[in-house]
Design an enzyme around this catalytic site. Structure first.
Site, PDB file in Angstrom:
ATOM      1  N   HIS A  23       4.802   3.868  12.905  1.00 18.75           N
ATOM      2  CA  HIS A  23       4.954   3.822  11.437  1.00 18.75           C
ATOM      3  C   HIS A  23       5.905   4.951  11.057  1.00 18.75           C
ATOM      4  O   HIS A  23       5.543   6.118  11.148  1.00 18.75           O
ATOM      5  CB  HIS A  23       3.549   4.006  10.842  1.00 18.75           C
ATOM      6  N   ASN A  70       9.195   4.379   3.437  1.00 15.34           N
ATOM      7  CA  ASN A  70       9.055   3.852   4.800  1.00 15.34           C
ATOM      8  C   ASN A  70      10.380   3.248   5.243  1.00 15.34           C
ATOM      9  O   ASN A  70      11.217   2.901   4.411  1.00 15.34           O
ATOM     10  CB  ASN A  70       8.026   2.710   4.818  1.00 15.34           C
ATOM     11  N   HIS A 117       8.889   6.837   8.502  1.00 12.36           N
ATOM     12  CA  HIS A 117       9.492   7.004   7.181  1.00 12.36           C
ATOM     13  C   HIS A 117      10.950   7.422   7.379  1.00 12.36           C
ATOM     14  O   HIS A 117      11.292   8.071   8.365  1.00 12.36           O
ATOM     15  CB  HIS A 117       8.722   8.057   6.370  1.00 12.36           C
ATOM     16  N   CYS A 159       4.107   9.379   0.677  1.00  8.12           N
ATOM     17  CA  CYS A 159       2.721   9.805   0.496  1.00  8.12           C
ATOM     18  C   CYS A 159       2.655  10.816  -0.636  1.00  8.12           C
ATOM     19  O   CYS A 159       3.380  11.812  -0.628  1.00  8.12           O
ATOM     20  CB  CYS A 159       2.197  10.425   1.790  1.00  8.12           C
ATOM     21  N   ARG A 197       0.842  -1.211   0.000  1.00  8.64           N
ATOM     22  CA  ARG A 197       0.000   0.000   0.000  1.00  8.64           C
ATOM     23  C   ARG A 197       0.881   1.267   0.000  1.00  8.64           C
ATOM     24  O   ARG A 197       1.059   1.914  -1.011  1.00  8.64           O
ATOM     25  CB  ARG A 197      -0.946  -0.014   1.213  1.00  8.64           C
ATOM     26  N   ASP A 198       1.475   1.571   1.153  1.00 10.45           N
ATOM     27  CA  ASP A 198       2.270   2.803   1.258  1.00 10.45           C
ATOM     28  C   ASP A 198       3.412   2.775   0.241  1.00 10.45           C
ATOM     29  O   ASP A 198       3.753   3.799  -0.363  1.00 10.45           O
ATOM     30  CB  ASP A 198       2.845   2.892   2.687  1.00 10.45           C
TER      31      ASP A 198
HETATM   32  N1  COA Z   1     -12.911   4.703  -2.917  1.00  4.88           N
HETATM   33  C1  COA Z   1     -13.150   4.897  -4.206  1.00  4.88           C
HETATM   34  N2  COA Z   1     -13.738   5.980  -4.719  1.00  4.88           N
HETATM   35  C2  COA Z   1     -14.119   6.920  -3.841  1.00  4.88           C
HETATM   36  C3  COA Z   1     -13.909   6.783  -2.473  1.00  4.88           C
HETATM   37  C4  COA Z   1     -13.269   5.627  -2.010  1.00  4.88           C
HETATM   38  N3  COA Z   1     -13.016   5.432  -0.718  1.00  4.88           N
HETATM   39  N4  COA Z   1     -14.390   7.886  -1.862  1.00  4.88           N
HETATM   40  C5  COA Z   1     -14.878   8.690  -2.813  1.00  4.88           C
HETATM   41  N5  COA Z   1     -14.713   8.097  -4.005  1.00  4.88           N
HETATM   42  C6  COA Z   1     -15.097   8.626  -5.315  1.00  4.88           C
HETATM   43  C7  COA Z   1     -16.510   9.113  -5.378  1.00  4.88           C
HETATM   44  O1  COA Z   1     -17.372   8.053  -5.698  1.00  4.88           O
HETATM   45  C8  COA Z   1     -16.434  10.144  -6.476  1.00  4.88           C
HETATM   46  O2  COA Z   1     -16.377   9.473  -7.718  1.00  4.88           O
HETATM   47  P1  COA Z   1     -16.908  10.164  -9.069  1.00  4.88           P
HETATM   48  O3  COA Z   1     -16.042  11.363  -9.309  1.00  4.88           O
HETATM   49  O4  COA Z   1     -16.709   9.099 -10.099  1.00  4.88           O
HETATM   50  O5  COA Z   1     -18.324  10.516  -8.780  1.00  4.88           O
HETATM   51  C9  COA Z   1     -15.074  10.754  -6.248  1.00  4.88           C
HETATM   52  O6  COA Z   1     -14.303   9.781  -5.540  1.00  4.88           O
HETATM   53  C10 COA Z   1     -15.134  12.022  -5.453  1.00  4.88           C
HETATM   54  O7  COA Z   1     -15.847  11.802  -4.260  1.00  4.88           O
HETATM   55  P2  COA Z   1     -15.925  12.862  -3.067  1.00  4.88           P
HETATM   56  O8  COA Z   1     -16.718  12.293  -1.961  1.00  4.88           O
HETATM   57  O9  COA Z   1     -16.342  14.204  -3.626  1.00  4.88           O
HETATM   58  O10 COA Z   1     -14.468  12.901  -2.569  1.00  4.88           O
HETATM   59  P3  COA Z   1     -13.278  13.895  -2.886  1.00  4.88           P
HETATM   60  O11 COA Z   1     -13.146  14.239  -4.322  1.00  4.88           O
HETATM   61  O12 COA Z   1     -13.386  14.987  -1.891  1.00  4.88           O
HETATM   62  O13 COA Z   1     -12.053  12.920  -2.518  1.00  4.88           O
HETATM   63  C11 COA Z   1     -11.126  11.155  -1.223  1.00  4.88           C
HETATM   64  C12 COA Z   1     -11.899  12.458  -1.220  1.00  4.88           C
HETATM   65  C13 COA Z   1     -10.810  10.797   0.201  1.00  4.88           C
HETATM   66  C14 COA Z   1     -11.967  10.088  -1.862  1.00  4.88           C
HETATM   67  C15 COA Z   1      -9.852  11.311  -2.057  1.00  4.88           C
HETATM   68  O14 COA Z   1      -9.201  12.512  -1.708  1.00  4.88           O
HETATM   69  C16 COA Z   1      -8.905  10.182  -1.852  1.00  4.88           C
HETATM   70  O15 COA Z   1      -9.196   9.026  -2.132  1.00  4.88           O
HETATM   71  N6  COA Z   1      -7.701  10.475  -1.384  1.00  4.88           N
HETATM   72  C17 COA Z   1      -6.697   9.477  -1.183  1.00  4.88           C
HETATM   73  C18 COA Z   1      -6.035   9.676   0.115  1.00  4.88           C
HETATM   74  C19 COA Z   1      -4.856   8.742   0.227  1.00  4.88           C
HETATM   75  O16 COA Z   1      -4.878   7.599  -0.155  1.00  4.88           O
HETATM   76  N7  COA Z   1      -3.758   9.276   0.782  1.00  4.88           N
HETATM   77  C20 COA Z   1      -2.556   8.528   0.954  1.00  4.88           C
HETATM   78  C21 COA Z   1      -2.575   7.645   2.142  1.00  4.88           C
HETATM   79  S1  COA Z   1      -2.749   8.451   3.693  1.00  4.88           S
HETATM   80 ZN    ZN Z   2       3.363   6.102   5.572  1.00  2.00          ZN
END
Ligand code: COA
Ligand code: ZN
Length: 327
Positions: free
Chosen positions: A208, A250, A210, A241, A17-18
């Site tokens: 955890h 990490n 890095h 990240c 994942r990370d």
């Molecule tokens: N898995 C898959 N798709 C997701 C989701 C999830 N957990 N949460 C939201 N979505 C989708 C929605 O269905 C929507 O899809 P669409 O554009 O096709 O309609 C889209 O993402 C936007 O949804 P919204 O609720 O408006 O969220 P957002 O645009 O504000 O995004 C996150 C928020 C959290 C979904 C997004 O920022 C994200 O996934 N970030 C990843 C964070 C991450 O992994 N960081 C690194 C590790 S800490």
């Molecule tokens: Zn990390």
């Protein structure tokens, strides 16, 4: 030291994942499963196998459901990162029995990572814990930027203490202090970990780190000294990240396992197998720098294999006698 008497430490490999989330090269579910298989073969029994996040935000983590579908059943404790309730539901639908939800010790980081303020994310996590209790699913809560934030600077220990206390009381299976950008130093880690172990006990606490500033292993050591017995690490020092400027890989699983075994702890992980997994991580991504222990370990593996083959040629009937590399 007698293996049966050694104290155990749990090492969770978060490489799938990370480690993979910000690689330039996006791996297929089959390649991600090959990396997981190599880790299982090395004896790793705790794995963060991917994340259920928006594939637009993190394309490398798309199709985590296909990865989960291909996991060898019951081979290990599998979890996946989720950023919100939708992620929880997707993980549950994929068949996972554990999720890792991220909360934030800085509002700024929460806004950048998931576009919501930190208290909203805490409320979602509370709701998730309630739902998960009914579903029979465990929730690990990771506290991002627990030591320092790229936007807000140093993290106040009191903030982390409040979050840890709150979510343990609400049934989180574990609380993991994440040094998301590698800002922690060993004195800070030791002080905070001691306070938390004393207030909450060590059983459900994890760290955890890095390795951004070459302090990763020193931070692991500082946490071990404070009583922490659970660590995340990523094979081959993969990691970082995509939303935290300056975050490097990490701490490498091979470095952490070597440190812990040298300190006399039992990780249950085989170093030779870990090296093979690190090499695979490197081949698959083209980017894994590898742990700093790798070269030394490779020599030890080669030497052990050489000794074993010499022994075999002298005693052809006594196959495989003690050729496992000393951990
Ligand atoms: N898995 C898959 N798709 C997701 C989701 C999830 N957990 N949460 C939201 N979505 C989708 C929605 O269905 C929507 O899809 P669409 O554009 O096709 O309609 C889209 O993402 C936007 O949804 P919204 O609720 O408006 O969220 P957002 O645009 O504000 O995004 C996150 C928020 C959290 C979904 C997004 O920022 C994200 O996934 N970030 C990843 C964070 C991450 O992994 N960081 C690194 C590790 S800490
Ligand atoms: Zn990390």
């Amino acid at each position: 030291m007698n293996a049966a008497k050694r104290e155990q430490i749990v090492v969770t490999d978060v490489g799938p994942r990370d480690g993979l989330q910000s690689q330039e090269k996006i791996l297929t579910p089959e390649q991600r499963l090959a990396l997981i298989d190599a880790l299982l073969l090395a004896g790793v029994r705790h794995l963060e196998v991917g994340s259920f996040v928006s594939p637009k935000a993190v394309p490398a983590m798309a199709n985590t459901d296909a990865v989960v579908a291909g996991l060898p059943p019951q081979a290990a404790h599998y979890t996946a990162l989720v950023p919100n309730f939708k992620g929880y539901e997707l993980a549950r639908a994929a068949g996972l029995r554990s999720v890792t939800m991220v909360v934030y010790a800085s509002d700024a980081m929460s806004q950048v990572n998931v576009g919501k303020d930190w208290l909203t994310i805490e409320a979602v996590t509370e709701e998730m814990l309630q739902q998960a209790a009914g579903d029979g699913i465990e929730v690990i809560v990771t506290v991002a930027v627990a030591f320092g934030c790229p936007f807000a600077g140093n993290t106040e220990p009191a903030v982390v203490e409040r979050i840890v206390e709150k979510f343990l009381a609400r049934g989180a299976a574990q609380l993991v202090l994440a040094d998301t950008i590698g800002a922690a130093n060993p004195a800070q880690v030791n002080t905070l970990a001691r306070a938390l172990v004393s207030a909450q006990g060590a059983a459900q606490l994890g760290c955890h780190f890095h390795d951004t500033r070459a302090l990763g292993l020193a931070n692991v050591y500082a946490a071990v000294e404070a009583g922490v017995r659970r660590f995340d690490a990523a094979i081959g020092r993969l990691g970082g990240c995509p939303f935290a400027p300056g975050a490097a890989g990490n701490v490498a699983t091979e470095d952490v396992v070597m440190l812990l075994e040298q300190l006399g702890f039992d990780t249950g992980i085989d170093m030779a197998g870990l090296l093979q997994a690190a090499q695979l991580a490197n081949t698959l991504t083209g980017a894994a720098p590898g742990g700093r222990a790798s070269a030394w370990l490779q020599k030890s593996v080669d030497k052990t294999a050489q000794t074993a083959s010499q022994r075999q040629s002298q005693q052809p009937l006594q196959k495989d006698a003690g050729d496992r590399m000393p951990a």
